[in-house]
Design an enzyme around this catalytic site. Structure first.
Site, mmCIF file in Angstrom:
data_model
loop_
_atom_site.group_PDB
_atom_site.id
_atom_site.type_symbol
_atom_site.label_atom_id
_atom_site.label_comp_id
_atom_site.label_asym_id
_atom_site.label_seq_id
_atom_site.Cartn_x
_atom_site.Cartn_y
_atom_site.Cartn_z
ATOM 1 N N HIS A 105 -0.415 11.610 -6.265
ATOM 2 C CA HIS A 105 -0.814 11.949 -4.858
ATOM 3 C C HIS A 105 0.327 11.660 -3.337
ATOM 4 C CE1 HIS A 105 -3.854 10.631 -1.815
ATOM 5 N NE2 HIS A 105 -2.556 10.095 -1.098
ATOM 6 N N GLU A 106 1.247 10.293 -3.609
ATOM 7 C CA GLU A 106 2.205 10.624 -2.343
ATOM 8 C C GLU A 106 3.243 11.442 -2.673
ATOM 9 O OE1 GLU A 106 2.112 8.518 -0.474
ATOM 10 O OE2 GLU A 106 0.361 7.135 -1.144
ATOM 11 N N HIS B 91 2.381 14.407 -0.223
ATOM 12 C CA HIS B 91 2.802 13.799 1.276
ATOM 13 C C HIS B 91 3.808 14.899 1.299
ATOM 14 C CE1 HIS B 91 -1.065 12.583 2.230
ATOM 15 N NE2 HIS B 91 -0.966 11.114 1.544
ATOM 16 N N HIS C 141 -6.702 0.596 5.500
ATOM 17 C CA HIS C 141 -6.860 1.509 6.756
ATOM 18 C C HIS C 141 -7.336 0.758 7.806
ATOM 19 C CE1 HIS C 141 -5.710 3.258 2.864
ATOM 20 N NE2 HIS C 141 -5.374 3.938 3.337
ATOM 21 N N TYR D 179 -9.587 11.018 3.120
ATOM 22 C CA TYR D 179 -9.595 11.125 2.196
ATOM 23 C C TYR D 179 -10.691 11.593 1.329
ATOM 24 C CZ TYR D 179 -5.756 8.256 3.138
ATOM 25 O OH TYR D 179 -4.653 7.024 3.356
ATOM 26 N N GLU E 174 -3.986 14.801 2.823
ATOM 27 C CA GLU E 174 -4.430 13.477 1.091
ATOM 28 C C GLU E 174 -4.677 15.032 0.002
ATOM 29 O OE1 GLU E 174 -3.061 10.801 1.602
ATOM 30 O OE2 GLU E 174 -3.267 10.767 4.168
ATOM 31 N N HIS F 189 0.923 -1.255 -0.168
ATOM 32 C CA HIS F 189 -0.066 0.080 -0.026
ATOM 33 C C HIS F 189 0.616 1.161 -0.626
ATOM 34 C CE1 HIS F 189 -4.281 1.911 0.430
ATOM 35 N NE2 HIS F 189 -2.971 3.148 1.289
ATOM 36 N N ALA F 190 0.683 2.705 -0.997
ATOM 37 C CA ALA F 190 1.156 3.100 -1.195
ATOM 38 C C ALA F 190 1.042 4.475 0.031
ATOM 39 C CB ALA F 190 1.545 4.144 -2.781
HETATM 40 O O1 X8Z Z 1 -4.008 5.471 1.117
HETATM 41 C C1 X8Z Z 1 -4.376 5.926 -0.564
HETATM 42 C C2 X8Z Z 1 -3.419 6.789 -0.548
HETATM 43 C C3 X8Z Z 1 -2.107 6.415 0.641
HETATM 44 S S1 X8Z Z 1 -2.253 8.053 1.706
HETATM 45 C C4 X8Z Z 1 -2.400 5.805 -1.351
HETATM 46 N N1 X8Z Z 1 -5.800 6.237 -0.787
HETATM 47 C C5 X8Z Z 1 -6.908 5.973 -0.646
HETATM 48 C C6 X8Z Z 1 -7.193 4.187 -0.184
HETATM 49 O O2 X8Z Z 1 -5.974 3.801 -1.194
HETATM 50 O O3 X8Z Z 1 -7.895 3.943 0.152
HETATM 51 C C7 X8Z Z 1 -5.501 7.385 -1.366
HETATM 52 C C8 X8Z Z 1 -6.982 7.613 -1.702
HETATM 53 C C9 X8Z Z 1 -8.002 7.175 -0.986
HETATM 54 ZN ZN ZN Z 2 -2.075 9.368 1.040
#
Ligand code: X8Z
Ligand code: ZN
Length: 634
Positions: A405-406, A409, A533, A543, A433, A375-376
Site C-alpha cells: 500500500h505505502e 504512494h 485519521h 479509503y 490510496e 501509523h504507516a
Molecule cells: O491509513 C492507512 C494507510 C496509510 S495511508 C496505512 N489506511 C487506512 C487505515 O489504516 O485506516 C490503509 C487502509 C485504511
Molecule cells: Zn495510504
C-alpha cells in the site's frame, strides 16, 4: 502520511500519503450533469472596498500569480515536511512546536493565496491556469482563520492531537513504564487472542487515549470551520467534499451510490461472521440477531476482519497457506526484506528502483528508545525524489500488504514528479490510496510461489477460503470507510454537536457496520479520537473510494495483460504492458479531472463497484448458501 506534496500538506497535518489534495475542475466530468461554473470552488468574500477599484487583472497577471504561488508553496512544503517527519519519528515537546510552526506558515500561505486567487474568478484563462487556481483554493485540508493568533492555535492543537495519538498507551491497572501497551502491542493481542475478556480489556484500554483529546478536538473543529467559511465554504466538510471535480453534494451522493452497489455483499458477510462468532463465544457475548461486539473482530476499530479468519474459516477447507506463519518461520526474512519484495513487484512492471536515500532515510521498524507515530505513511519530502516509508513493520501478512500500500504512494509520487508543483498529486485522493492495494491484489498464491514464499500453489478448492480471507479485509472495511467521514461531515456542519460526539459515532457504527461496543460508551469517552485519521485530521473518504477503485484498476490491468480467468487468480507480476499503462495514469498526476485519469486506464469515466462484485462473485454465491435459513441483519 503524506503524500503531501504541497500545500496540502500544510493543511493537512499528516497524512498517509500525503498529497496535497487538490483538484480542479476546470473541466467537468462527463458523467455528471454539473456545469463548469458549478464545479468551480466558491470565491472567498471580496476584500474591503477601496476608493478606486484596481484595474481588472489580465491573463498575464493570473499566470504570474500561479507561478509565484507554486514556487512559494513548493518551498514551504519542503520545510513543513521535514519538520513533520522529525516530529512523527521523534515525538517530543520541541518537535511538536517545530512542526506546528512550519504547518502554520504553510496554512497561512495557503489561505492567503486561496483568497487572492479569487481575483481572477471572472476572467477567461487558459486551462492550466484556471485549474491551478482552483487547486490553490481547494488544497487546504486544515483551513486556518485570517487572524494569525487563531491559526497559530490551530497548528498547535493539530500537532498536539497527532502527538497524543502517536504516544498513546494503555497502562493496565498497577502497571507503568514498559508494562504499558502501545498500539502495536494492543493490535497484536487483538489479532491473536481469542479470549473475549482479554480482547475487551485491551480494546477499552486503547480507547483511554482519546478522552483527553475531546476538548481540543472541539476547538480544532471550530477553528477550521472559521477558516473554511472565510474561504467561502459552508464548513470544513464542504471544503473536503469539493475536492472531487464535482459539487460537494454530488460527491456525497456518489459515495452513497457506491455503497448501494456493495451493501448486499457486506450484509451477507456480516451475517456469516456473526453466526460463526456466536457459535464460538455463545449468545451472551454475541447475540445471534444483534450487532457484533466491536472488540471481537481482530482489529481495534473493527475496520478489517482478516485477523479472525481462523474463527470463521469453513470447516475442513484449507486455504493452503498462512502468510503470517510463513513470514514468522522464515528467519532469513526481516522487515527490510519484506519492503524489498514490495519494491521488486513494482520494478517487475518496469518502474525504476527506489532511490538509495529511500533505504537510508526511511523508518522501517519501531525505534526502542522513543515515541513515534507508528501509523504507516509514505513521504515525498522534497516532492521529487526524497521518498520515504514510515512504518513499525512486524512480520505478518497485514504488514506485508501495508508495505505494498505505502509503496504504491511512493511510486505514484515519483511518477508525477515531472508535473508542475500543483499537479504533483493523484487524480483524486482515492487514486493515491488505491495504487498499492491494486498491486497487492496481484499478490496471489501463484506469485508467492514465483518469489519463493510458497512451495506450491494451493488447489482450486482453496479459492473460497482465500476469497473469504480477502473479503474479511476488503468488504468488511467498506462501511467503516464510509462512516468515518459521515461522522466528520456531521461534526463540521454542526449536525453533530460536541455534546453528542460519541453517541453519533456509535449510531453510525451501528447503522453502517452493524457493530456495537460492549457496555455503555457515554460522552465521557471520545472514541473517534482513538482512530489515527481523526486525531491527525486526515480525510477518510479516500479509503472508501480506494477499496472500490482498486478492483476497477485490477480488472483493467488484468485485461491489458490479456488475462482471461477469474479475477482473484490474476497477477500482473512482470507484465510490462500493464506496467506501462499504469505508469501513464500515474504520470498524469492531478493535471486533468479524475474521470480522465480513470478513463486512461480503465476506459470508464465513473467509479464502479462491479469489478469488486465480479472479484468476489464465487464467494458471494457460497455465502448465500451458508446463510440460507439464517436471520441476517441487526
Ligand atoms: O491509513 C492507512 C494507510 C496509510 S495511508 C496505512 N489506511 C487506512 C487505515 O489504516 O485506516 C490503509 C487502509 C485504511
Ligand atoms: Zn495510504
Amino acid at each position: 502520511m503524506r503524500s503531501l506534496p504541497l500545500l496540502v500538506a500544510l493543511l493537512v497535518t499528516v497524512a498517509c500519503t500525503t498529497t496535497t489534495t487538490t483538484t480542479a475542475p476546470a473541466a467537468v466530468p462527463a458523467d455528471s450533469s454539473m456545469t463548469a461554473s458549478e464545479a468551480t470552488p466558491p470565491s472567498p468574500p471580496a476584500a474591503a472596498a477601496t476608493p478606486a477599484p484596481p484595474p481588472a487583472p489580465t491573463v498575464a497577471d493570473a499566470e504570474k500569480f500561479v507561478s509565484d504561488a507554486e514556487a512559494r508553496l513548493a518551498e514551504l512544503s519542503v520545510n513543513q515536511q521535514r519538520a513533520s517527519w522529525v516530529q512523527s519519528t521523534y515525538i517530543t515537546y520541541d518537535t511538536q512546536i517545530l512542526a506546528a510552526n512550519e504547518n502554520e506558515k504553510l496554512i497561512n500561505a495557503g489561505v492567503e493565496l486561496a483568497k487572492e486567487a479569487a481575483r481572477f474568478d471572472s476572467i477567461e484563462l487558459p486551462y492550466d491556469t484556471r485549474r491551478k487556481l482552483n487547486l490553490i483554493k481547494l488544497s487546504l485540508t486544515t483551513p486556518g482563520p485570517s487572524d494569525p493568533a487563531l491559526t497559530a492555535e490551530l497548528a498547535r492543537i493539530g500537532a498536539e492531537l497527532e502527538a497524543a495519538y502517536g504516544a498513546g498507551k494503555y497502562c493496565p491497572p498497577g502497571k507503568s513504564g514498559d508494562a504499558c501497551l502501545d498500539i502495536n502491542e494492543i493490535s497484536n493481542i487483538l489479532r491473536t487472542s481469542r479470549d473475549p475478556q482479554r480482547q475487551l480489556d485491551v480494546w477499552r484500554g486503547w480507547h483511554t487515549i482519546s478522552p483527553p483529546m475531546r476538548e481540543r478536538y472541539t476547538r480544532y473543529v471550530a477553528l477550521m470551520n472559521q477558516g473554511a467559511r472565510e474561504l467561502g465554504y459552508a464548513d470544513t466538510g464542504a471544503l473536503w467534499r469539493s475536492n472531487y471535480d464535482m459539487p460537494p453534494d454530488a460527491f456525497a451522493a456518489e459515495m452513497d451510490r457506491l455503497w448501494g452497489q456493495v451493501k448486499p455483499l457486506y450484509d451477507s458477510l456480516h451475517c456469516y461472521v456473526r453466526w460463526n462468532l456466536n457459535k464460538k463465544y455463545g449468545d451472551k457475548i454475541v447475540p445471534p440477531h444483534g450487532p457484533i461486539p466491536a472488540h471481537l473482530l481482530g482489529n481495534i476499530w473493527a475496520q478489517e476482519w482478516g485477523n479472525i479468519y481462523d474463527v470463521v474459516a469453513p470447516p475442513k477447507a484449507s486455504s493452503g497457506y498462512d502468510l503470517t506463519k510463513i513470514l514468522e518461520t522464515r528467519k532469513d526474512i526481516d522487515p527490510l526484506a519484506m519492503v524489498r519484495m514490495g519494491e521488486h513487484f513494482f520494478t517487475s512492471l518496469g518502474f525504476a528502483k527506489l532511490p538509495q536515500t529511500f533505504w537510508e532515510r526511511s523508518q522501517f521498524v519501531q525505534p526502542r528508545d522513543r515515541d513515534v507515530v507508528c501509523h504507516a505513511s509514505a513521504w515525498d519530502i522534497d516532492n521529487v525524489e526524497d521518498l520515504r516509508l514510515k512504518m513499525c513493520i512486524e512480520k505478518n501478512a497485514e504488514d506485508f500488504t501495508t508495505i505494498h500500500h505505502e509503496l504504491g504512494h511512493n511510486f505514484y509520487q515519483r511518477a508525477y514528479n515531472r508535473q508542475p508543483f500543483l499537479y504533483r498529486n493523484s487524480a483524486n485522493d482515492g487514486f493515491h490510496e488505491a495504487i498499492g492495494d491494486t498491486i497487492a491484489l496481484s499478490v496471489t498464491p501463484a506469485y508467492l510461489v514465483k518469489i519463493g514464499l510458497l512451495d506450491k500453489e494451493p488447489p482450486a478448492s482453496a479459492d473460497i477460503p482465500l476469497l473469504l480471507r480477502d473479503a474479511l479485509d476488503k468488504l468488511a472495511f467498506l462501511p467503516f470507510g464510509l462512516l468515518m467521514d459521515k461522522w466528520r461531515w456531521g461534526v463540521f456542519s454542526g449536525a453533530i454537536a460536541p455534546a453528542d460526539y460519541n453517541k453519533a459515532w456509535w449510531q453510525l457504527r451501528l447503522q453502517y457496520q452493524g457493530i456495537a461496543p460492549a457496555g455503555d460508551r457515554g460522552e465521557e469517552f471520545f472514541d473517534p479520537g482513538a482512530k489515527y485519521h481523526i486525531a491527525a485530521n486526515v480525510p477518510y473518504a479516500r479509503y472508501f473510494l480506494a477499496r472500490i477503485l482498486q478492483f476497477q484498476f485490477h480488472r483493467a490491468l488484468c485485461n491489458i495483460a490479456g488475462y482471461k480467468g477469474p479475477l482473484n487468480r490474476c497477477s500482473i507480476y512482470e507484465n510490462a504492458e500493464a506496467g506501462t499503462r499504469l505508469a501513464k495514469m500515474l504520470e498524469m498526476g492531478a493535471s486533468r479531472p479524475w474521470p480522465e485519469a480513470l478513463e486512461a486506464l480503465t476506459g470508464q469515466r465513473q467509479m464502479d463497484a462491479t469489478a469488486m462484485v465480479d472479484y468476489f462473485r464465487p464467494l458471494l454465491d457460497w455465502l448465500d448458501k451458508q446463510n440460507e435459513g439464517k436471520a441476517c441483519g441487526w
